[in-house]
Design a protein around this motif. Structure first.
Motif, PDB file in Angstrom:
ATOM      1  N   LEU A 342      64.604  21.453  45.438  1.00  0.00           N
ATOM      2  CA  LEU A 342      65.466  20.934  46.003  1.00  0.00           C
ATOM      3  C   LEU A 342      66.078  21.781  47.062  1.00  0.00           C
ATOM      4  O   LEU A 342      66.316  23.147  46.810  1.00  0.00           O
ATOM      5  CB  LEU A 342      66.904  20.697  45.256  1.00  0.00           C
ATOM      6  N   SER A 343      66.337  21.246  48.403  1.00  0.00           N
ATOM      7  CA  SER A 343      66.809  22.045  49.650  1.00  0.00           C
ATOM      8  C   SER A 343      67.815  21.681  50.352  1.00  0.00           C
ATOM      9  O   SER A 343      68.016  20.327  50.392  1.00  0.00           O
ATOM     10  CB  SER A 343      65.549  22.199  50.438  1.00  0.00           C
ATOM     11  N   PHE A 344      68.401  22.511  50.980  1.00  0.00           N
ATOM     12  CA  PHE A 344      69.906  22.109  51.916  1.00  0.00           C
ATOM     13  C   PHE A 344      69.501  22.934  53.212  1.00  0.00           C
ATOM     14  O   PHE A 344      69.228  24.052  53.245  1.00  0.00           O
ATOM     15  CB  PHE A 344      70.954  22.551  51.138  1.00  0.00           C
ATOM     16  N   THR A 345      69.504  22.079  54.281  1.00  0.00           N
ATOM     17  CA  THR A 345      69.434  22.627  55.560  1.00  0.00           C
ATOM     18  C   THR A 345      70.452  22.378  56.619  1.00  0.00           C
ATOM     19  O   THR A 345      71.064  21.421  56.534  1.00  0.00           O
ATOM     20  CB  THR A 345      67.986  21.989  56.374  1.00  0.00           C
ATOM     21  N   LYS A 346      70.903  23.560  56.932  1.00  0.00           N
ATOM     22  CA  LYS A 346      71.927  23.318  58.078  1.00  0.00           C
ATOM     23  C   LYS A 346      71.491  23.876  59.488  1.00  0.00           C
ATOM     24  O   LYS A 346      71.012  25.073  59.487  1.00  0.00           O
ATOM     25  CB  LYS A 346      73.071  24.072  57.647  1.00  0.00           C
ATOM     26  N   THR A 373      73.379  19.508  62.522  1.00  0.00           N
ATOM     27  CA  THR A 373      72.539  18.575  61.650  1.00  0.00           C
ATOM     28  C   THR A 373      72.682  19.200  60.025  1.00  0.00           C
ATOM     29  O   THR A 373      72.616  20.576  59.986  1.00  0.00           O
ATOM     30  CB  THR A 373      70.989  18.902  61.977  1.00  0.00           C
ATOM     31  N   THR A 374      72.724  18.358  59.111  1.00  0.00           N
ATOM     32  CA  THR A 374      72.835  18.668  57.759  1.00  0.00           C
ATOM     33  C   THR A 374      71.881  17.851  57.103  1.00  0.00           C
ATOM     34  O   THR A 374      71.983  16.515  57.200  1.00  0.00           O
ATOM     35  CB  THR A 374      74.311  18.496  57.106  1.00  0.00           C
ATOM     36  N   LEU A 375      70.969  18.425  56.168  1.00  0.00           N
ATOM     37  CA  LEU A 375      70.020  17.574  55.692  1.00  0.00           C
ATOM     38  C   LEU A 375      70.022  18.243  54.110  1.00  0.00           C
ATOM     39  O   LEU A 375      69.917  19.229  53.746  1.00  0.00           O
ATOM     40  CB  LEU A 375      68.662  17.902  56.121  1.00  0.00           C
ATOM     41  N   LEU A 376      69.620  17.310  53.204  1.00  0.00           N
ATOM     42  CA  LEU A 376      69.521  17.482  51.885  1.00  0.00           C
ATOM     43  C   LEU A 376      68.056  16.771  51.325  1.00  0.00           C
ATOM     44  O   LEU A 376      67.930  15.658  51.717  1.00  0.00           O
ATOM     45  CB  LEU A 376      70.597  16.780  50.920  1.00  0.00           C
ATOM     46  N   SER A 377      67.135  17.674  50.814  1.00  0.00           N
ATOM     47  CA  SER A 377      65.871  17.058  50.348  1.00  0.00           C
ATOM     48  C   SER A 377      65.474  17.479  49.137  1.00  0.00           C
ATOM     49  O   SER A 377      65.888  18.652  48.624  1.00  0.00           O
ATOM     50  CB  SER A 377      65.017  17.471  51.560  1.00  0.00           C
TER      51      SER A 377
END
Length: 796
Positions: A342-346, A373-377
């Protein structure tokens, strides 16, 4: 409907759905120990030996030693002892028995002895993953970054060195760029990071933001794209792969250089092999004033607008800054998953514009944009015997702000005057504006590969991309841009069958793709009334790849695809800056063909030579092209465009001491539309304007000495040539008076010094050594001579 779709509980369910599905079948497979074997290959003087093949007999796995003599063979499944064999030109073949010890990774080093080379043995050695990919039927280049990680370069600069790729930028660090692949460009080429599409990720996560030491390889697919990427690519795809390692490491780099440029990166991971978990952080920061000198720029009087001549001046409003942090946690070697994470990107950026991206006559002093940009993958990988499954899901929000609130006018001399109080114009728009555009995205993908036996393989893929866009203008009360949300939804289904005969001399694969595309587009007409349109664009694609080994040195390959490329959100909806919406835009479709020849041999005991030659044809209908209208423009369809060309390159290497790489590309891209709205098309058979048609690269490297104790010193010289091309249609007007983007020839020098087997690294780079005035676009200059110094610390 859209608010319901993005309710938190449903959004989370959609993210987890692919993993729920694959987890339900984990009982069909058994977990087996997977180990990694790594080591180093040296001679009797402890000097590293590159280019030797290390392989495991009976398991069809192997690697090739790199410039530091290191190798790594991952994901080895074996419950019994096996033999690890090494061979290569000029050295005696060695073999060592290896006994796996549960899930413990192994280190096996080799000290080689000079000897005779047995050609028959070389035919069965293992290959690196990169070399195996190069030998597939796809027209694919694999750029390995292991020799570039210490240099001050980004992904775009690396891509520019390969055949068929041309990248045009509108300035320095962070400027807009356009990548062309075999004549097709923009969104006709798709981008991926570890197989996850980068579409609509925001301007802070573009390729020119990533420093090269954050990645391992770059895969460049030309014309034909595998179903595993789930791409609606017309011209090809670029997949950037990062390192997946089951061990702790730390990689820190920092660059400082001309134009007050600073670039830093941290890539670190803690992994516990016994308990099977890891935590990883990847990050970068970029900043530059971009205040390089511009020559012969037009100066206009601010009061009356009179032209006063050309001047030389440094840029003053071109600063760029960006940053990204990605945190990832996961498990590996578990019964229910080989890897799950699980990853979080800002990421953020700010970009100041001194002028529009397509001309330099209009000068800005305040106009800028910002991104958030905010991403959860989440990702999942598991092999169940003969069945291998990978899946991911991603959701996030991308906010782009375009700020044009200044009441001043500027010119290149740095002068400014305030507009009259009743003048509501901004620097770019007819009314001052602060437009915020919000994209909410959800993506998911799953691939399954089933190996029936050593001769037959089946694969299936699913890829989905949903984007909804809305906007608010905080300054212009009359603006209606994106006030009513619009959305597009794209789904691609794929299936393939591969046949490999026992001889391994040839291989063929056939595939099909189903493209599903729908959306709801809301625009405004000339009376500022909303116009709502529903679109439904679906179609089918298909193709094949094949390869054939003719003897020990030659390989032939061929590939074909009927490809489709569906319009992107900014093409059909507009981008709020320079691009106006066009709901009538149609998908592009193209018949893409490639023929290639690879040659590899050893000239003498320590010399290796390899070369590639490829021809291509792209026959595209409803070709999407940006049509400029002053500083603004709109994407439109051209009925029929054909791109043909040839590209080739070679590499010659003498041990680890010296290497020379060179490549060249010629492409002919013409308008094949005979009639335009019922009339004869005057541009029939003419080259598409403003597109380079011939370019070439060369790179020479030398390592005077390579000692673990004293250090490793390397020097590199690179050069690039782009032939001149017309800005407008070649058959209209006089060639002597038409605007031309002139021929470009640039040279770069780089020096690299490493200590403690690559633990401490230093490099010095000089770009555009001769300080030439260079252009990628008409009269929009790129930076002159620039010097960069980089330090890098690697602990592993």
């Amino acid at each position: 409907m859209l608010r319901t779709f993005f309710q938190p509980n449903k959004f989370l369910y959609l993210i987890l759905l692919p993993f729920i599905i694959v987890s339900c079948i984990n009982g069909f497979g058994q977990n087996r120990n997977r180990v990694t074997i790594s080591g180093k290959v040296v001679d009797k003087k402890n000097n590293p030996i590159p280019g030797l093949s290390i392989y495991i007999k009976g398991l069809n796995k192997g690697d090739v030693s790199n410039a530091n003599g290191q190798y790594k063979i991952e994901n080895i499944i074996s419950d019994t002892a096996f033999h690890l064999t090494i061979s290569g030109i000029g050295y005696q073949t060695q073999s060592k028995e290896v006994k796996p010890g549960g899930s413990t990774d192994l280190t096996v080093n080799f000290e080689m002895k000079k000897g005779q080379y047995n050609l028959s043995e070389f035919n069965v050695v293992g290959k690196s993953n990169a070399e195996e990919l190069r030998e597939t039927g796809y027209n694919v280049n694999v750029l390995e970054t292991k020799e570039l990680k210490n240099l001050s370069t980004d992904i775009n600069q690396v891509l520019q060195t390969t055949s068929g790729v041309n990248i045009r930028q509108a300035g320095g660090l962070g400027s807009g760029f356009k990548l062309s692949l075999n004549g097709l460009s923009g969104n006709q080429v798709r981008y991926f990071i570890d197989g996850i599409p980068m579409e609509s990720f925001g301007s802070s996560l573009s390729l020119n933001n990533y420093p090269v030491n954050l990645i391992d390889n770059i895969e460049v697919y030309k014309g034909v794209v595998p179903i595993s990427l789930g791409a609606d690519a017309l011209g090809g795809a670029i997949n950037i792969t990062s390192a997946y390692r089951k061990k702790s490491f730390l990689d820190v780099g920092y660059t400082v250089g001309s134009f007050n440029t600073h670039r830093g990166s941290i890539n670190g991971q803690y992994a516990n092999k016994e308990k099977g978990y890891f935590a990883r952080v990847t990050s970068f920061i970029n900043y530059s004033d971009n205040n390089f000198k511009m020559y012969d720029v037009p100066l206009y009087d601010l009061e009356l607008g009179n032209y006063e001549g050309d001047i030389d001046v440094r840029r003053k409003h071109s600063e760029y800054s960006s940053g990204m942090v990605k945190a990832e946690v996961g498990l590996f070697d578990k019964k229910f998953a080989d890897r799950i994470s699980l990853s979080f990107t800002k990421s953020l950026n700010r970009k100041n514009y001194q002028h529009p991206d397509n001309n330099i006559k209009r000068v800005f002093g305040h106009f800028h944009s910002r991104n958030n940009t905010t991403l959860l993958s989440a990702t999942y990988e598991k092999r169940f015997g003969k069945l291998a499954i990978t899946a991911y899901a991603l959701g996030g929000q991308i906010i782009e702000e375009v700020i044009d609130t200044s009441s001043y006018k500027y010119n290149w001399a740095g002068e400014s005057i305030r507009r009259d109080e009743d003048d509501q114009r901004g620097e770019l728009y007819d009314r001052r504006s602060w437009l915020e555009i919000t994209d909410k995205v959800f993506r998911s993908s799953a691939q399954a590969v089933y190996t029936i036996d050593q001769n037959h393989e089946l694969a299936a893929s699913y890829s989905q991309n949903y984007t909804t866009r809305s906007g608010t203008d905080y300054v212009d009360e009359f603006s209606t841009s994106f006030q009513s949300p619009s959305y597009i939804n794209k789904t691609i289904l794929g299936g393939s069958y591969t046949y490999k005969p026992n001889s391994k001399r040839w291989e063929v694969s056939v595939f099909a793709k189903e493209y599903l595309y729908n959306g709801n587009i809301v625009t405004t007409d000339s009376q500022d009334e909303e116009v709502e349109e529903n679109i439904d664009l679906s179609n089918t694609g298909y193709g094949f790849t094949s390869r054939y080994f003719a003897g020990e040195h030659f390989q032939f390959k061929a590939s074909f695809e009927r490809a489709l490329r569906l319009p992107e959100s900014h093409e059909i909806l507009g981008d709020g800056i320079y691009v106006n919406p066009n709901p009538q835009l149609l998908p592009e479709n193209s018949y893409n063909g490639n023929l290639g020849l690879r040659f590899r041999t050893s000239i003498a005991e320590n010399w290796d030579f390899r070369s590639d030659l490829n021809t291509f044809i792209r026959s595209s209908n409803d070709f999407i092209r940006f049509r400029p209208m002053g500083p603004f423009g709109q994407y439109e369809n051209i009925s029929n465009v054909r791109s043909t060309g040839i590209e080739g390159g070679f590499e010659i290497r003498y041990n680890s001491f010296a290497s020379l790489n060179a490549n060249a590309t010629y492409q002919n891209i013409t308008d094949q539309t005979k009639k335009d709205e019922g009339l004869e098309n005057v541009n029939y058979n003419s080259k598409i304007p403003n597109v380079p048609y011939f370019f070439a690269n060369a790179r020479f490297g030398i390592k005077p000495f390579h000692k673990e104790t004293d250090g490793n010193l390397s020097f590199y010289w690179s050069t690039r040539y782009v032939h001149e091309f017309f800005l407008t249609w070649e058959n209209l007007g006089s060639a002597e008076s038409k605007h031309v983007i002139p021929s470009q020839l640039t040279h770069d020098l780089e020096a690299e010094y490493s200590l403690k087997d690559g633990k401490y690294n230093f490099s010095l780079s000089v770009n555009n050594l001769t300080n030439n005035i260079v252009y990628d676009n008409f009269r929009i200059q790129k930076p002159g001579r620039a010097i960069y110094f980089k330090i890098r610390y690697l602990l592993q």
